[in-house]
Design an enzyme around this catalytic site. Structure first.
Site, short mmCIF file in Angstrom:
data_model
loop_
_atom_site.label_atom_id
_atom_site.label_comp_id
_atom_site.label_asym_id
_atom_site.label_seq_id
_atom_site.Cartn_x
_atom_site.Cartn_y
_atom_site.Cartn_z
N LYS A 45 0.82 -1.20 0.00
CA LYS A 45 0.00 0.00 0.00
C LYS A 45 0.87 1.26 0.00
O LYS A 45 0.40 2.36 -0.18
CB LYS A 45 -0.89 0.02 1.25
CG LYS A 45 -1.68 -1.24 1.45
CD LYS A 45 -2.34 -1.27 2.87
CE LYS A 45 -2.80 -2.68 3.17
NZ LYS A 45 -3.08 -2.86 4.61
N GLY A 46 2.16 1.06 0.26
CA GLY A 46 3.06 2.20 0.50
C GLY A 46 3.15 3.22 -0.62
O GLY A 46 3.40 4.39 -0.37
N GLU A 101 7.42 2.36 -6.31
CA GLU A 101 7.63 1.86 -4.95
C GLU A 101 7.83 3.03 -3.99
O GLU A 101 8.26 4.11 -4.39
CB GLU A 101 8.86 0.93 -4.97
CG GLU A 101 9.30 0.36 -3.65
CD GLU A 101 8.31 -0.58 -2.95
OE1 GLU A 101 7.16 -0.16 -2.72
OE2 GLU A 101 8.70 -1.72 -2.61
N ASP A 102 7.47 2.82 -2.73
CA ASP A 102 7.66 3.89 -1.75
C ASP A 102 9.12 4.04 -1.35
O ASP A 102 9.67 5.13 -1.32
CB ASP A 102 6.77 3.67 -0.50
CG ASP A 102 6.93 2.27 0.12
OD1 ASP A 102 7.70 1.44 -0.39
OD2 ASP A 102 6.26 2.01 1.14
N ASP A 105 14.95 -0.50 -0.04
CA ASP A 105 15.75 -0.76 1.16
C ASP A 105 16.75 -1.86 0.80
O ASP A 105 17.76 -1.59 0.15
CB ASP A 105 14.76 -1.15 2.27
CG ASP A 105 15.38 -1.24 3.66
OD1 ASP A 105 16.25 -0.42 3.97
OD2 ASP A 105 14.97 -2.12 4.42
N LYS A 133 17.31 4.01 0.26
CA LYS A 133 18.27 3.86 1.37
C LYS A 133 19.44 3.04 0.82
O LYS A 133 19.52 1.83 1.08
CB LYS A 133 17.64 3.05 2.51
CG LYS A 133 16.78 3.81 3.50
CD LYS A 133 16.38 2.85 4.63
CE LYS A 133 15.30 3.40 5.52
NZ LYS A 133 14.74 2.35 6.41
N PHE A 154 14.31 4.46 10.35
CA PHE A 154 12.97 4.01 9.97
C PHE A 154 12.09 5.22 9.74
O PHE A 154 11.92 6.06 10.62
CB PHE A 154 12.37 3.08 11.02
CG PHE A 154 11.24 2.29 10.44
CD1 PHE A 154 11.50 1.19 9.63
CD2 PHE A 154 9.93 2.67 10.66
CE1 PHE A 154 10.45 0.48 9.05
CE2 PHE A 154 8.88 1.97 10.08
CZ PHE A 154 9.15 0.87 9.27
N VAL A 155 11.55 5.33 8.52
CA VAL A 155 10.77 6.51 8.15
C VAL A 155 9.31 6.15 7.90
O VAL A 155 9.00 5.04 7.48
CB VAL A 155 11.37 7.22 6.92
CG1 VAL A 155 12.78 7.71 7.23
CG2 VAL A 155 11.39 6.31 5.69
N ASP A 161 4.43 3.11 6.29
CA ASP A 161 3.80 2.79 7.57
C ASP A 161 4.77 2.23 8.59
O ASP A 161 5.86 1.75 8.25
CB ASP A 161 2.71 1.73 7.36
CG ASP A 161 3.30 0.35 7.06
OD1 ASP A 161 4.12 0.24 6.14
OD2 ASP A 161 2.96 -0.61 7.79
#
Ligand code: IMP
Ligand code: MG
Length: 181
Positions: A45-46, A101-102, A105, A133, A154-155, A161
């Site tokens: 959902k990001g 994509e949000d 990582d 990142k 962590f953001v 979320d």
């Protein structure tokens, strides 16, 4: 009273920054996909907040679709295994797919998804991530478009979320450690 702002340590990407990022990426994508058959695929959902703003900055005919994967549980570290929870509906043949994509990582999610979609005869697959990142990458994956790099913290916010919360924060901030430790 519980508010979202209280749980944020620092604002990393402000609403004004997000607006500029969306304008810049939208203009670039408009230029690059001029003669293509664009299908924008968001990873739920990001990516939802980013995708709705970004596509309004793309001045081209396009279609949208979504897929959902699981990689994180309620923690702050990826489990390493990726599973498709909801697939896209559109047959990819002949489309130039722009994957949204949000945050990138470890890179495992996007690597898995882009491999899966390339096996379906899309004309091309291009990756656009709002946040990167780079310090945390474990697979060899370079995104085609990046909004902005973020440090290894962590953001949350603007779709991202922690335990399904904070997605509706209008900016991106680092979460106070006491919330997840
Ligand atoms: P990767 O597969 O390790 O690249 O993880 C990507 C996914 O992990 C993203 O789609 C996010 O859902 C989640 N993720 C990674 N870092 C963060 C973060 O700092 N905040 C929120 N979600 C994150
Ligand atoms: Mg995600």
């Amino acid at each position: 009273m519980k508010t979202l702002n209280n749980d944020i340590n620092e604002v990393l990407v402000s609403e004004a920054d997000l607006k500029k990022i969306n304008a810049r990426l939208g203009a670039q994508i408009t230029e690059d996909f001029r003669d293509k058959n664009l299908l924008v695929v968001g990873i739920l959902k990001g990516s939802v907040y980013f995708m709705t703003d970004l596509t309004r900055n793309i001045d081209l005919p396009l279609k949208i679709d979504f897929l959902a994967v699981s990689s994180y549980g309620s923690g702050t570290r990826s489990s390493g295994s990726v599973k498709i929870i909801k697939d896209i509906d559109i047959d990819l043949e002949g489309y130039d797919v722009l994957l949204i994509e949000d945050i990138l990582d470890s890179g495992r999610t996007l690597q898995y998804v882009s491999k899966m979609l390339s096996a379906r005869n899309a004309k091309s697959i291009t990756i656009c991530t709002l946040l990167d990142k780079p310090a945390r990458r474990v697979v060899d994956l370079t995104p085609d478009y990046v909004g902005v790099d973020v440090p290894d913290e962590f953001v949350v916010g603007y779709g991202l979320d922690y335990d399904q919360q904070y997605r509706n924060l209008p900016y991106i901030g680092s979460l106070k450690r006491e919330i997840y430790e």
